[in-house]
Design a protein around this motif. Structure first.
Motif, PDB file in Angstrom:
ATOM      1  N   VAL A   1     121.586  52.864  23.218  1.00 60.49           N
ATOM      2  CA  VAL A   1     122.529  51.864  23.714  1.00 60.49           C
ATOM      3  C   VAL A   1     123.528  51.483  22.622  1.00 60.49           C
ATOM      4  N   LEU A   2     123.021  51.252  21.412  1.00 56.34           N
ATOM      5  CA  LEU A   2     123.916  50.875  20.318  1.00 56.34           C
ATOM      6  C   LEU A   2     124.877  52.011  19.951  1.00 56.34           C
ATOM      7  N   GLU A   3     124.396  53.239  20.059  1.00 59.14           N
ATOM      8  CA  GLU A   3     125.260  54.400  19.798  1.00 59.14           C
ATOM      9  C   GLU A   3     126.368  54.489  20.845  1.00 59.14           C
ATOM     10  N   MET A   4     126.014  54.270  22.118  1.00 59.02           N
ATOM     11  CA  MET A   4     127.020  54.288  23.183  1.00 59.02           C
ATOM     12  C   MET A   4     128.032  53.163  22.966  1.00 59.02           C
ATOM     13  N   ALA A   5     127.548  51.986  22.572  1.00 56.25           N
ATOM     14  CA  ALA A   5     128.440  50.842  22.340  1.00 56.25           C
ATOM     15  C   ALA A   5     129.389  51.139  21.181  1.00 56.25           C
ATOM     16  N   ALA A   6     128.849  51.685  20.099  1.00 55.93           N
ATOM     17  CA  ALA A   6     129.673  51.995  18.923  1.00 55.93           C
ATOM     18  C   ALA A   6     130.739  53.035  19.252  1.00 55.93           C
ATOM     19  N   GLY A   7     130.405  53.951  20.157  1.00 55.45           N
ATOM     20  CA  GLY A   7     131.347  54.997  20.544  1.00 55.45           C
ATOM     21  C   GLY A   7     132.272  54.589  21.675  1.00 55.45           C
ATOM     22  N   GLY A   8     132.148  53.330  22.130  1.00 55.31           N
ATOM     23  CA  GLY A   8     132.989  52.853  23.225  1.00 55.31           C
ATOM     24  C   GLY A   8     132.624  53.434  24.573  1.00 55.31           C
ATOM     25  N   GLU A   9     131.399  53.948  24.708  1.00 50.61           N
ATOM     26  CA  GLU A   9     130.977  54.632  25.934  1.00 50.61           C
ATOM     27  C   GLU A   9     130.060  53.802  26.830  1.00 50.61           C
TER      28      GLU A   9
ATOM     29  N   ALA B   1     129.375  54.183  30.893  1.00 55.72           N
ATOM     30  CA  ALA B   1     128.064  54.701  31.289  1.00 55.72           C
ATOM     31  C   ALA B   1     127.390  53.762  32.285  1.00 55.72           C
ATOM     32  N   LEU B   2     127.509  52.460  32.048  1.00 55.54           N
ATOM     33  CA  LEU B   2     126.935  51.479  32.973  1.00 55.54           C
ATOM     34  C   LEU B   2     127.617  51.551  34.335  1.00 55.54           C
ATOM     35  N   GLU B   3     128.934  51.584  34.326  1.00 48.65           N
ATOM     36  CA  GLU B   3     129.686  51.631  35.587  1.00 48.65           C
ATOM     37  C   GLU B   3     129.419  52.915  36.357  1.00 48.65           C
ATOM     38  N   GLU B   4     129.318  54.018  35.641  1.00 51.09           N
ATOM     39  CA  GLU B   4     129.043  55.306  36.286  1.00 51.09           C
ATOM     40  C   GLU B   4     127.653  55.310  36.921  1.00 51.09           C
ATOM     41  N   ALA B   5     126.673  54.796  36.204  1.00 54.39           N
ATOM     42  CA  ALA B   5     125.303  54.755  36.732  1.00 54.39           C
ATOM     43  C   ALA B   5     125.211  53.843  37.948  1.00 54.39           C
TER      44      ALA B   5
ATOM     45  N   LYS C   1     120.547  42.823  19.447  1.00 56.68           N
ATOM     46  CA  LYS C   1     121.619  43.779  19.278  1.00 56.68           C
ATOM     47  C   LYS C   1     122.045  44.389  20.611  1.00 56.68           C
ATOM     48  N   VAL C   2     121.047  44.751  21.436  1.00 57.39           N
ATOM     49  CA  VAL C   2     121.360  45.351  22.734  1.00 57.39           C
ATOM     50  C   VAL C   2     122.053  44.330  23.625  1.00 57.39           C
ATOM     51  N   VAL C   3     121.568  43.085  23.614  1.00 57.97           N
ATOM     52  CA  VAL C   3     122.196  42.031  24.414  1.00 57.97           C
ATOM     53  C   VAL C   3     123.641  41.822  23.964  1.00 57.97           C
ATOM     54  N   GLU C   4     123.876  41.828  22.671  1.00 56.78           N
ATOM     55  CA  GLU C   4     125.246  41.695  22.161  1.00 56.78           C
ATOM     56  C   GLU C   4     126.116  42.849  22.662  1.00 56.78           C
ATOM     57  N   ALA C   5     125.571  44.046  22.634  1.00 58.69           N
ATOM     58  CA  ALA C   5     126.317  45.213  23.112  1.00 58.69           C
ATOM     59  C   ALA C   5     126.629  45.078  24.597  1.00 58.69           C
ATOM     60  N   LEU C   6     125.648  44.640  25.381  1.00 67.18           N
ATOM     61  CA  LEU C   6     125.874  44.446  26.815  1.00 67.18           C
ATOM     62  C   LEU C   6     126.906  43.355  27.062  1.00 67.18           C
ATOM     63  N   ASN C   7     126.805  42.260  26.333  1.00 67.92           N
ATOM     64  CA  ASN C   7     127.782  41.183  26.479  1.00 67.92           C
ATOM     65  C   ASN C   7     129.195  41.687  26.200  1.00 67.92           C
ATOM     66  N   GLY C   8     129.326  42.608  25.272  1.00 70.52           N
ATOM     67  CA  GLY C   8     130.622  43.165  24.920  1.00 70.52           C
ATOM     68  C   GLY C   8     131.256  44.008  26.013  1.00 70.52           C
ATOM     69  N   THR C   9     130.455  44.442  26.988  1.00 70.45           N
ATOM     70  CA  THR C   9     131.001  45.271  28.069  1.00 70.45           C
ATOM     71  C   THR C   9     131.629  44.439  29.179  1.00 70.45           C
TER      72      THR C   9
END
Length: 126
Positions: free
Chosen positions: A53-61, A65-69, A1-9
């Motif tokens: 991570v999944l909450e951030m992905a669901a919220g479009g954040e 967050a990755l780019e800011e960090a 699930k996390v990998v899918e979320a990361l791939n989506g970014t």
């Protein structure tokens, strides 16, 4: 699930299989003070585990967050430069496990007690 979320970014990332190195697997839990996996780091900082991570992905954040960090991360510093700055950061610096208020091993505790007995001002580095 996390990998899918990361791939989506669309953000480039790498993975580490913690099952291949028990020292890393156990040590990272202590380092991060986060007991479960997966753990997502960006720019050297822990962003969170699966739920966060999944909450951030669901919220479009997540992408932001990755780019800011990553943007906030300091460029890699030569270890000798880093050590030179650390040892010069105070007149007396104690490199130890923990800090003066909470030493995390017997050796560190003994040295803290000895330094405290001298009245000398010092700083610590965990």
């Amino acid at each position: 699930k996390v990998v899918e979320a990361l791939n989506g970014t669309g953000v480039e990332y790498s993975t580490f299989d913690i099952l291949q190195d028990e020292d890393v697997r156990q040590g990272l839990k202590t380092f991060s003070n986060w007991p479960t996996y997966p753990q997502l780091y960006a720019g050297g900082e822990l962003l969170g585990g699966c739920d966060i991570v999944l909450e951030m992905a669901a919220g479009g954040e997540l992408k932001a967050a990755l780019e800011e960090a990553m943007a906030a991360a300091k460029p890699e510093e030569d270890i000798n430069e880093r050590l030179a700055k650390l040892v010069k950061s105070s007149k007396v610096v104690l490199f130890m496990k923990g800090d003066r208020g909470e030493p995390r091993c017997g050796f560190s505790r003994k040295v803290v007690e000895a330094l405290n007995g001298t009245g000398v001002e010092y700083s610590t580095f965990d």
